[in-house]
Design an enzyme around this catalytic site. Structure first.
Site, PDB file in Angstrom:
ATOM      1  N   GLN A  92     -34.814 -14.879  61.470  1.00 34.09           N
ATOM      2  CA  GLN A  92     -34.236 -16.061  60.662  1.00 34.09           C
ATOM      3  C   GLN A  92     -32.736 -15.902  60.476  1.00 34.09           C
ATOM      4  O   GLN A  92     -32.145 -14.791  60.784  1.00 34.09           O
ATOM      5  CB  GLN A  92     -34.812 -16.071  59.220  1.00 34.09           C
ATOM      6  CG  GLN A  92     -34.761 -14.554  58.913  1.00 34.09           C
ATOM      7  CD  GLN A  92     -35.795 -14.484  57.344  1.00 34.09           C
ATOM      8  OE1 GLN A  92     -35.406 -14.630  56.279  1.00 34.09           O
ATOM      9  NE2 GLN A  92     -37.067 -14.189  57.656  1.00 34.09           N
ATOM     10  N   HIS A  94     -29.680 -17.405  57.272  1.00 37.42           N
ATOM     11  CA  HIS A  94     -29.377 -18.098  56.080  1.00 37.42           C
ATOM     12  C   HIS A  94     -27.977 -18.687  56.214  1.00 37.42           C
ATOM     13  O   HIS A  94     -27.080 -18.331  56.833  1.00 37.42           O
ATOM     14  CB  HIS A  94     -29.173 -16.975  54.718  1.00 37.42           C
ATOM     15  CG  HIS A  94     -30.619 -16.356  54.659  1.00 37.42           C
ATOM     16  ND1 HIS A  94     -31.821 -16.308  54.991  1.00 37.42           N
ATOM     17  CD2 HIS A  94     -30.918 -14.719  55.112  1.00 37.42           C
ATOM     18  CE1 HIS A  94     -32.668 -15.573  54.726  1.00 37.42           C
ATOM     19  NE2 HIS A  94     -31.914 -14.575  55.183  1.00 37.42           N
ATOM     20  N   GLU A 129     -27.972 -10.972  51.576  1.00 42.40           N
ATOM     21  CA  GLU A 129     -28.829  -9.913  51.315  1.00 42.40           C
ATOM     22  C   GLU A 129     -28.686  -8.610  52.034  1.00 42.40           C
ATOM     23  O   GLU A 129     -27.802  -8.485  52.834  1.00 42.40           O
ATOM     24  CB  GLU A 129     -30.314 -10.563  51.603  1.00 42.40           C
ATOM     25  CG  GLU A 129     -30.573 -10.392  53.287  1.00 42.40           C
ATOM     26  CD  GLU A 129     -31.902 -11.360  53.476  1.00 42.40           C
ATOM     27  OE1 GLU A 129     -32.375 -12.340  52.743  1.00 42.40           O
ATOM     28  OE2 GLU A 129     -32.569 -10.618  54.210  1.00 42.40           O
ATOM     29  N   HIS A 251     -31.483 -12.149  62.049  1.00 42.72           N
ATOM     30  CA  HIS A 251     -32.105 -11.152  61.774  1.00 42.72           C
ATOM     31  C   HIS A 251     -33.645 -11.172  61.669  1.00 42.72           C
ATOM     32  O   HIS A 251     -34.355 -12.054  61.412  1.00 42.72           O
ATOM     33  CB  HIS A 251     -31.432 -10.412  60.385  1.00 42.72           C
ATOM     34  CG  HIS A 251     -31.635 -11.347  59.406  1.00 42.72           C
ATOM     35  ND1 HIS A 251     -31.164 -12.211  59.114  1.00 42.72           N
ATOM     36  CD2 HIS A 251     -32.677 -11.234  58.412  1.00 42.72           C
ATOM     37  CE1 HIS A 251     -31.388 -12.988  57.862  1.00 42.72           C
ATOM     38  NE2 HIS A 251     -32.412 -12.065  57.589  1.00 42.72           N
ATOM     39  N   ARG A 270     -35.652 -20.561  60.438  1.00 43.40           N
ATOM     40  CA  ARG A 270     -36.274 -19.700  61.426  1.00 43.40           C
ATOM     41  C   ARG A 270     -36.076 -19.928  62.718  1.00 43.40           C
ATOM     42  O   ARG A 270     -35.802 -21.214  62.972  1.00 43.40           O
ATOM     43  CB  ARG A 270     -37.705 -19.927  61.021  1.00 43.40           C
ATOM     44  CG  ARG A 270     -38.237 -19.444  59.499  1.00 43.40           C
ATOM     45  CD  ARG A 270     -39.778 -19.438  59.198  1.00 43.40           C
ATOM     46  NE  ARG A 270     -39.965 -18.934  57.745  1.00 43.40           N
ATOM     47  CZ  ARG A 270     -39.912 -19.564  56.959  1.00 43.40           C
ATOM     48  NH1 ARG A 270     -39.381 -20.769  56.672  1.00 43.40           N
ATOM     49  NH2 ARG A 270     -39.836 -19.037  55.486  1.00 43.40           N
TER      50      ARG A 270
END
Length: 383
Positions: A92, A94, A129, A251, A270
């Site tokens: 995926q 972001h 993240e 990642h 994804r």
């Protein structure tokens, strides 16, 4: 401060044993993938005063502090988790903040329901993240050098991978990676499934650097994400090491237990290793086709004994306190909101005794003295 009662999410990829082992509880036999600590509306932590969402909504400036509210609005801007991967998560990326805002507005304008399977943007926020390993932790992070990726694919001896090998040799870095990922994700599904089956058998036979991909293929037979994963760096974190995943970096987490912190968002695009919707055109717009070292982070110690994981964003700041036996109490009071999570030993935070896997919410400005012997992770914001 408020002791937190946290929800454990039973996602299929979760380990059945890692979180129970940390908590000192009996496994149920069901996967226990993530424990959420924070005020995410999907599973807010519970306190004696109500859910953390209700507590913050009742008095945002009192709970979060004026500086945090001014910068991020009247909500807790991060979500803290224990993450226990027993099988690979989806491959995926972001979006950045601007991409998330524009994508969310576009889907809202087109009337795509937020819970629709093909909906990409659940909110208008970005989702950087950080994952910090508590055990040995395997993951994929960022693109390999195209020539190294070509060598890995070529070493499998699978004829149908030869065009990808040639592309990785024939173009500049960004174009090479873009063309190969596009080709993998848009290939005929039956032909790709056959290629993945051949590649998986070769990975099993060869072992060594191919072993992680054999494991991925075992969980996702025939999935094009198995080949896409081979374009990425494989990383094995030791306990205390971390990875920061910024916008556009592909990642996946493969196995292990860690503390994860992120901006409070659900936006995920994804690339594979999933039965869920893959929006290829939008994905290719978001992915940063840049090869490089995955950048393993190690904490930087302050004179006060705090070990800080430095990141380039302000929605969260993760640090660690390792409290030695017989050490003096530490004052962790801040003008910003905090969640304190014990991961080892026995730690006293205010009036609360914390054992591994337990946590407290500390409102902005609230006295936060900790003592005992153990390891305490601290999540807050930069405001």
């Amino acid at each position: 401060m408020d002791r937190l009662d946290n929800t454990i999410r039973p996602y299929a990829w979760g380990s059945t044993t890692a979180i129970p082992r940390l908590l000192g509880t009996e496994p149920t036999g069901e996967p226990q993938a993530e424990m959420w600590m924070g005020a995410h509306p999907g599973a807010p932590s519970r306190t004696a005063r109500g859910t953390l969402v209700e507590v913050i909504d009742a008095a945002p400036e009192k709970e979060l502090g004026a500086a945090s509210v001014a910068k991020f609005g009247p909500r807790l801007p991060f979500l803290l988790k224990l993450l226990a991967a027993g099988a690979p998560l989806s491959l995926q990326v972001h979006p950045d903040l601007d991409q998330a805002k524009r994508g969310y507005e576009d889907e809202e304008r087109r009337g795509v329901p937020v819970d629709a399977p093909h909906r990409t943007y659940k909110d208008a926020n970005h989702k950087p993240e950080l994952i910090c390993a508590l055990t040995e932790f395997d993951g994929l992070c960022g693109f390999r050098d195209p020539l190294r990726a070509a060598g890995l694919l070529d070493g499998l001896g699978v004829d149908s991978l030869k065009p990808y090998v040639d592309l990785l040799h024939a173009h500049p870095e960004e174009a090479a990676l873009r063309e190969v990922l596009t080709a993998i994700l848009t290939a005929d599904p039956d032909e790709m499934a056959h290629t993945v089956t051949e590649a998986a058998a070769a990975c099993d036979r060869l072992g060594g650097p191919y072993a992680p991909y054999a494991g991925i293929a075992h969980h996702y037979p025939g999935d094009p994400g198995v080949i896409a994963a081979m374009l990425l760096n494989h990383v094995r974190l030791q306990p205390g090491e971390a990875l920061f995943l910024g916008a556009g970096v592909p990642h996946a987490y493969l196995s292990g237990l860690g503390v994860e912190i992120m901006a409070n968002s659900d936006n995920v695009l994804r690339c594979g290793l999933t039965p869920k919707h893959v929006d290829v055109p939008e994905l290719l717009r978001i992915v940063r086709f840049e090869a490089g070292d995955p950048g393993v982070l190690r904490p930087e110690a302050t004179p006060e004994g705090e070990e800080v994981y430095e990141t380039p964003i302000d929605e969260f700041r993760l640090s660690r306190h390792v409290l030695p036996e017989g050490g003096a109490p530490r004052d962790l009071t801040l003008s910003t909101p905090q969640i304190l999570l014990c991961t080892a030993g026995s730690v006293r935070a205010g009036e609360h005794e914390l054992s591994p896997g337990t946590s407290v919410f500390v409102p902005a400005g609230e006295k936060a003295e900790v003592s005992g012997t153990g390891t305490l992770f601290r999540a807050t914001v930069v405001a």
